[in-house]
Design a protein around this motif. Structure first.
Motif, PDB file in Angstrom:
ATOM      1  N   GLY A   1      83.972 -18.499 -12.856  1.00 45.06           N
ATOM      2  CA  GLY A   1      83.130 -18.339 -11.677  1.00 45.06           C
ATOM      3  C   GLY A   1      83.669 -19.162 -10.520  1.00 45.06           C
ATOM      4  N   ASN A   2      84.279 -18.474  -9.559  1.00 42.62           N
ATOM      5  CA  ASN A   2      84.821 -19.138  -8.374  1.00 42.62           C
ATOM      6  C   ASN A   2      83.713 -19.208  -7.317  1.00 42.62           C
ATOM      7  N   TRP A   3      83.184 -20.405  -7.142  1.00 35.82           N
ATOM      8  CA  TRP A   3      82.048 -20.553  -6.215  1.00 35.82           C
ATOM      9  C   TRP A   3      82.494 -20.514  -4.754  1.00 35.82           C
ATOM     10  N   LYS A   4      83.793 -20.613  -4.519  1.00 40.38           N
ATOM     11  CA  LYS A   4      84.302 -20.695  -3.139  1.00 40.38           C
ATOM     12  C   LYS A   4      83.582 -21.850  -2.420  1.00 40.38           C
ATOM     13  N   MET A   5      83.326 -21.751  -1.115  1.00 45.07           N
ATOM     14  CA  MET A   5      82.681 -22.873  -0.410  1.00 45.07           C
ATOM     15  C   MET A   5      81.168 -22.679  -0.408  1.00 45.07           C
TER      16      MET A   5
ATOM     17  N   GLY B   1      96.712 -20.010  -5.365  1.00 53.72           N
ATOM     18  CA  GLY B   1      97.128 -18.808  -4.639  1.00 53.72           C
ATOM     19  C   GLY B   1      96.052 -17.756  -4.481  1.00 53.72           C
ATOM     20  N   HIS B   2      94.796 -18.198  -4.409  1.00 56.84           N
ATOM     21  CA  HIS B   2      93.734 -17.216  -4.139  1.00 56.84           C
ATOM     22  C   HIS B   2      94.053 -16.502  -2.828  1.00 56.84           C
ATOM     23  N   SER B   3      93.676 -15.252  -2.717  1.00 53.55           N
ATOM     24  CA  SER B   3      94.041 -14.488  -1.512  1.00 53.55           C
ATOM     25  C   SER B   3      93.473 -15.120  -0.242  1.00 53.55           C
TER      26      SER B   3
ATOM     27  N   TYR C   1      94.349 -10.845 -11.281  1.00 59.71           N
ATOM     28  CA  TYR C   1      94.633  -9.745 -10.340  1.00 59.71           C
ATOM     29  C   TYR C   1      93.373  -9.494  -9.520  1.00 59.71           C
ATOM     30  N   GLU C   2      93.466  -9.807  -8.238  1.00 57.86           N
ATOM     31  CA  GLU C   2      92.315  -9.610  -7.355  1.00 57.86           C
ATOM     32  C   GLU C   2      92.737  -8.786  -6.141  1.00 57.86           C
ATOM     33  N   PRO C   3      92.493  -7.485  -6.183  1.00 56.85           N
ATOM     34  CA  PRO C   3      92.828  -6.682  -5.005  1.00 56.85           C
ATOM     35  C   PRO C   3      91.978  -7.140  -3.823  1.00 56.85           C
TER      36      PRO C   3
ATOM     37  N   TRP D   1      91.019  -5.862  -1.125  1.00 59.60           N
ATOM     38  CA  TRP D   1      90.020  -4.905  -0.633  1.00 59.60           C
ATOM     39  C   TRP D   1      88.764  -4.860  -1.498  1.00 59.60           C
ATOM     40  N   ALA D   2      88.817  -5.472  -2.665  1.00 61.25           N
ATOM     41  CA  ALA D   2      87.652  -5.455  -3.561  1.00 61.25           C
ATOM     42  C   ALA D   2      86.907  -6.787  -3.562  1.00 61.25           C
ATOM     43  N   ILE D   3      87.418  -7.779  -2.817  1.00 58.51           N
ATOM     44  CA  ILE D   3      86.812  -9.116  -2.845  1.00 58.51           C
ATOM     45  C   ILE D   3      85.653  -9.209  -1.862  1.00 58.51           C
ATOM     46  N   GLY D   4      84.481  -9.457  -2.400  1.00 59.29           N
ATOM     47  CA  GLY D   4      83.302  -9.663  -1.556  1.00 59.29           C
ATOM     48  C   GLY D   4      82.856  -8.417  -0.806  1.00 59.29           C
ATOM     49  N   THR D   5      83.396  -7.264  -1.169  1.00 55.32           N
ATOM     50  CA  THR D   5      83.102  -6.040  -0.430  1.00 55.32           C
ATOM     51  C   THR D   5      82.140  -5.137  -1.185  1.00 55.32           C
TER      52      THR D   5
ATOM     53  N   GLY E   1      89.605  -9.638 -10.740  1.00 56.57           N
ATOM     54  CA  GLY E   1      88.596 -10.184  -9.837  1.00 56.57           C
ATOM     55  C   GLY E   1      88.388  -9.275  -8.645  1.00 56.57           C
ATOM     56  N   GLY E   2      87.152  -9.227  -8.164  1.00 58.10           N
ATOM     57  CA  GLY E   2      86.814  -8.396  -7.000  1.00 58.10           C
ATOM     58  C   GLY E   2      85.524  -7.658  -7.274  1.00 58.10           C
ATOM     59  N   SER E   3      84.401  -8.201  -6.763  1.00 60.87           N
ATOM     60  CA  SER E   3      83.083  -7.576  -6.898  1.00 60.87           C
ATOM     61  C   SER E   3      82.677  -7.308  -8.348  1.00 60.87           C
ATOM     62  N   VAL E   4      83.059  -8.225  -9.238  1.00 58.72           N
ATOM     63  CA  VAL E   4      82.631  -8.089 -10.637  1.00 58.72           C
ATOM     64  C   VAL E   4      81.180  -8.559 -10.744  1.00 58.72           C
TER      65      VAL E   4
ATOM     66  N   ALA F   1      87.395 -12.036 -16.290  1.00 59.83           N
ATOM     67  CA  ALA F   1      87.153 -11.805 -14.866  1.00 59.83           C
ATOM     68  C   ALA F   1      87.087 -13.107 -14.088  1.00 59.83           C
ATOM     69  N   LEU F   2      87.558 -13.020 -12.849  1.00 61.70           N
ATOM     70  CA  LEU F   2      87.386 -14.105 -11.879  1.00 61.70           C
ATOM     71  C   LEU F   2      86.287 -13.606 -10.938  1.00 61.70           C
ATOM     72  N   VAL F   3      85.152 -14.289 -10.987  1.00 62.22           N
ATOM     73  CA  VAL F   3      83.940 -13.772 -10.367  1.00 62.22           C
ATOM     74  C   VAL F   3      83.549 -14.634  -9.178  1.00 62.22           C
ATOM     75  N   GLY F   4      83.304 -14.020  -8.038  1.00 61.43           N
ATOM     76  CA  GLY F   4      82.868 -14.773  -6.860  1.00 61.43           C
ATOM     77  C   GLY F   4      81.352 -14.767  -6.741  1.00 61.43           C
ATOM     78  N   GLY F   5      80.846 -13.880  -5.888  1.00 60.77           N
ATOM     79  CA  GLY F   5      79.410 -13.829  -5.577  1.00 60.77           C
ATOM     80  C   GLY F   5      78.488 -13.865  -6.786  1.00 60.77           C
ATOM     81  N   ALA F   6      78.825 -13.116  -7.829  1.00 55.34           N
ATOM     82  CA  ALA F   6      77.939 -13.023  -8.995  1.00 55.34           C
ATOM     83  C   ALA F   6      77.944 -14.302  -9.837  1.00 55.34           C
TER      84      ALA F   6
HETATM   85  O1  LIG Z   1      87.567 -13.674  -4.897  1.00 55.71           O
HETATM   86  C1  LIG Z   1      86.904 -13.505  -5.887  1.00 55.71           C
HETATM   87  C2  LIG Z   1      86.937 -14.470  -6.990  1.00 55.71           C
HETATM   88  O2  LIG Z   1      87.986 -15.353  -6.835  1.00 55.71           O
HETATM   89  C3  LIG Z   1      86.018 -12.324  -6.020  1.00 55.71           C
HETATM   90  O3  LIG Z   1      84.922 -12.500  -5.207  1.00 55.71           O
HETATM   91  P1  LIG Z   1      83.679 -11.473  -5.346  1.00 55.71           P
HETATM   92  O4  LIG Z   1      83.339 -11.427  -6.807  1.00 55.71           O
HETATM   93  O5  LIG Z   1      82.588 -12.093  -4.520  1.00 55.71           O
HETATM   94  O6  LIG Z   1      84.159 -10.164  -4.838  1.00 55.71           O
END
Ligand SMILES: O=C(CO)COP(=O)(O)O
Length: 263
Positions: free
Chosen positions: A11-15, A101-103, A173-175, A177-181, A218-221, A238-243
């Motif tokens: 779970g990547n909480w980001k900021m 190396g996160h996008s 692998y995090e496309p 276009w699928a991150i946070g979208t 990773g990407g909107s999982v 999975a590398l999960v952001g928002g969820a």
């Molecule tokens: O960048 C991500 C995880 O590193 C993916 O983010 P989301 O799950 O919010 O699309």
């Protein structure tokens, strides 16, 4: 997912979430996820740097089975690098993983494959597992060059590493276009690139190493799509952001990756 590789949900909480919110989330997550699931899945949280000490205190104090890591590290070990964080500090705090190396760092901080390689080496020097991120933008995907693009980014980010070192990394692998979208790649899209990544790992290391490395998508999982995604042969988690910011959702998603529902 293959039976020889234990799935990893990170779970990547980001900021997001301060250290107090971090403590609350980790406690709720640990409470929601029965211990038996940790035999089937590794679950890790990747909070901001300022939360890590607090997360360590909860994980150690309550003997939790989940692990934690950091979102970035310096390529250097110490010295005049204002604002940077050494892998030595992260190791001292008990970090198991570090995202490299996160996008968002490749884009917002102009991190090249060379920079990512330096950070990957730093993580390995300090015994921390780097989660090396790759992924194409929308233009590359639409041009149909995504497999070649990801393989090139992978090779650049791991250039010169030995097979033994490659055996110690996790690839994500995090496309872009699928991150946070909310626009998740199809399970087949994820499998296509992850299989190509594994084939490339066999080329730059060897078959046995390639078969052992965990490759995440990773990407909107979320809990609705994770089952399909980790059901793919070459997708090991999975590398999960928002969820990952909601304990219930992240616990449900982790349980699904372990092959069972929450009680
Ligand atoms: O960048 C991500 C995880 O590193 C993916 O983010 P989301 O799950 O919010 O699309």
């Amino acid at each position: 997912m293959s039976s020889s590789r234990k799935p990893l949900i990170a779970g990547n909480w980001k900021m997001n979430l301060n250290h107090l919110e971090a403590i609350a989330l980790v406690q709720k997550l640990a409470f929601a996820l029965p211990a038996k699931y940790f035999e089937k899945v590794d679950v890790t949280v990747i909070p901001p740097f300022t939360d890590i000490r607090s997360v360590q205190t909860v994980v150690d104090g309550d003997k939790l089975l989940l692990t934690y890591g950091a979102q970035d590290l310096s390529a250097h070990d110490s010295g005049a690098y204002t604002g940077e964080i050494s892998g030595a500090f992260l190791a001292k705090l008990g970090c198991t993983f570090v995202v490299v190396g996160h996008s968002e760092r490749r884009t917002l901080h102009a991190e090249t494959d060379e920079v990512v390689l330096g950070k990957t080496k730093a993580a390995l020097r300090h015994g921390i597992t780097p989660i090396v991120c790759i992924g194409e933008g929308l233009e590359v995907r639409e041009s149909g060059e995504h497999v070649a693009f990801n393989v090139a980014q992978l090779k650049g980010s791991l250039a010169g590493l030995t097979a033994e070192e490659i055996g110690k990394v996790v690839i994500a692998y995090e496309p872009v276009w699928a991150i946070g979208t909310g626009r998740v790649a199809s399970a087949a899209d994820a499998q296509e690139v992850c299989a190509a990544v594994r084939a490339a790992l066999a080329e730059i290391a060897d078959e046995a190493t390639a078969a052992s490395v965990r490759i995440l998508y990773g990407g909107s999982v979320n809990s609705k799509n994770v089952g399909d995604i980790v059901g793919q042969t070459d997708v090991d988690g999975a590398l999960v952001g928002g969820a990952s910011l909601k304990s219930d959702e992240f616990a449900t998603l982790s349980a699904i990756a372990a092959g069972g529902p929450l009680p």
